[in-house]
Design an enzyme around this catalytic site. Sequence first.
Site, PDB file in Angstrom:
ATOM      1  N   HIS A 157      33.174  39.083  40.360  1.00 50.06           N
ATOM      2  CA  HIS A 157      34.271  39.472  41.248  1.00 50.06           C
ATOM      3  C   HIS A 157      34.217  38.629  42.511  1.00 50.06           C
ATOM      4  O   HIS A 157      33.190  38.516  43.167  1.00 50.06           O
ATOM      5  CB  HIS A 157      34.138  40.958  41.589  1.00 50.06           C
ATOM      6  CG  HIS A 157      35.145  41.454  42.563  1.00 50.06           C
ATOM      7  ND1 HIS A 157      34.824  42.270  43.631  1.00 50.06           N
ATOM      8  CD2 HIS A 157      36.489  41.259  42.649  1.00 50.06           C
ATOM      9  CE1 HIS A 157      35.902  42.565  44.321  1.00 50.06           C
ATOM     10  NE2 HIS A 157      36.936  41.963  43.745  1.00 50.06           N
ATOM     11  N   HIS A 201      38.946  35.166  51.522  1.00 50.61           N
ATOM     12  CA  HIS A 201      38.858  36.590  51.227  1.00 50.61           C
ATOM     13  C   HIS A 201      39.745  37.347  52.209  1.00 50.61           C
ATOM     14  O   HIS A 201      39.369  37.551  53.361  1.00 50.61           O
ATOM     15  CB  HIS A 201      37.411  37.061  51.338  1.00 50.61           C
ATOM     16  CG  HIS A 201      37.173  38.404  50.713  1.00 50.61           C
ATOM     17  ND1 HIS A 201      37.916  39.513  51.025  1.00 50.61           N
ATOM     18  CD2 HIS A 201      36.282  38.806  49.765  1.00 50.61           C
ATOM     19  CE1 HIS A 201      37.494  40.539  50.320  1.00 50.61           C
ATOM     20  NE2 HIS A 201      36.500  40.145  49.551  1.00 50.61           N
TER      21      HIS A 201
END
Length: 462
Positions: A157, A201
Amino acid sequence: MLIQAAAICLLYSSRAVAQSGSSSETDLGTGIATTLTGSNTASVTLNGGNYVAVTSRITYASNGETITFTSTGTSYSRPTDLSSVLANATGTSTGRNSTSATQTLLVGGTAASSGNSSSSIATATTSSARPTNTVPCNGYPEFCTRSYSNITHVCAHNSPFNRPGNIASNQELPVLSQLNDGVRMLQFQVHDQNGTLWLCHTSCELLNAGPLETYLQTVAEWMQRNPYDVVTILMGNYDVLPPDRFVEPVRNSGLLQYVYTPPKVPMSIADWPTIGSMLLQSQRLVMMLDYEADQNEIPWLLDEFSYVWETPFSPTEPSFPCTVERPPDQPEDMSRERLYMANHNLNLEVAIAGASLLIPASNALNVTNGLEGEGSAGWAVANCTSDWNRPPNYLLVDYYNIGSFNGSIFQVAANANGVSYDRDSCCDTTQRDFSSGAVTVMRPASSLLLALVAGTFLIFVW
């Protein structure tokens, strides 16, 4: 101010789309953060120092009809001579026919190619007993004749986000270590920064892992050294960009020569080829985009939700229900015919600057990525297998190398796949290189740096 900015950024899960049709807003002083549900998504842009929510309409592809591809579009034209690709572990090539893609993965005896179609592993015609296949496909000889859809792949992930000391990180080890250790699916989100695609992110101000093209080039170099592996990449189209924006980074990285082009969209689990045939045809990179893919234009850039469904993402409770969340409202009979991903990454909800944030639950990794016990990966896979009569195709996890023992997540996958796992192979200790037959010992990984000190979360933005 840094904490406030991070708080706004982290309001968004790494793959923020949910299912009903509502929205909410939170005013944190430096901008408006909006969480959208249904077929919408939210992205964040920096506007004069303020974070401002920008919404775009997201639609899911209709699975009501099947489209068969009659052209390769922007696919790479592959050579027919695959001898350089299909080299065995001793550095010598297997038997080949230079006029076709016919090959054999059988090693350990004399074998001649039978001239079968490249859509399956070639059989051997010899007067002696048929040799045993000793070449590992995706790490296991048993996988060579197994369908891609009949394997549980460990998925990292947010693979690129391994920045020590940054609470937005989801991995400890870099992508080369991930691949060497056995991760076979890489997932991440992509952001547009002034016309260039970057790996960020939630916000590039929070965690920037560099250009997409640079990351993909690293993967391409690994795939060149490891010709017996099929890798899957799932890109999150965070800014809802046109799909052609992703072609150039893939092409420039060197990965285009490996992409898998499916015969049609959508595909059921019975339609997927074997790992061996994907290797023989040098179509060993499954490239997916979560939103806005257009396979009529770019057949090899797969629309994720035409092939895969997902369990609830960014969970904060260790119950990990094995239910369909995306695509929404998919009929059960259709779900049973599709690949599926178990989102097994547990999150902590914390409050900073008046905002509710989700970060990886690093304190529970020994259980979450563990082999057994309630809330463990082994327990969740068993529940999914019971619910759907088959284990997940992808097991998405944070900090894959940490668990009830180092690399326990690979033991979970091996158990699901019915193969034996070598626990000494993890983590970050060896580098396989089939091109030379060498196995290079690497320096052991440093310990995980957690951004948790006396209950205070520290952010270091590099």
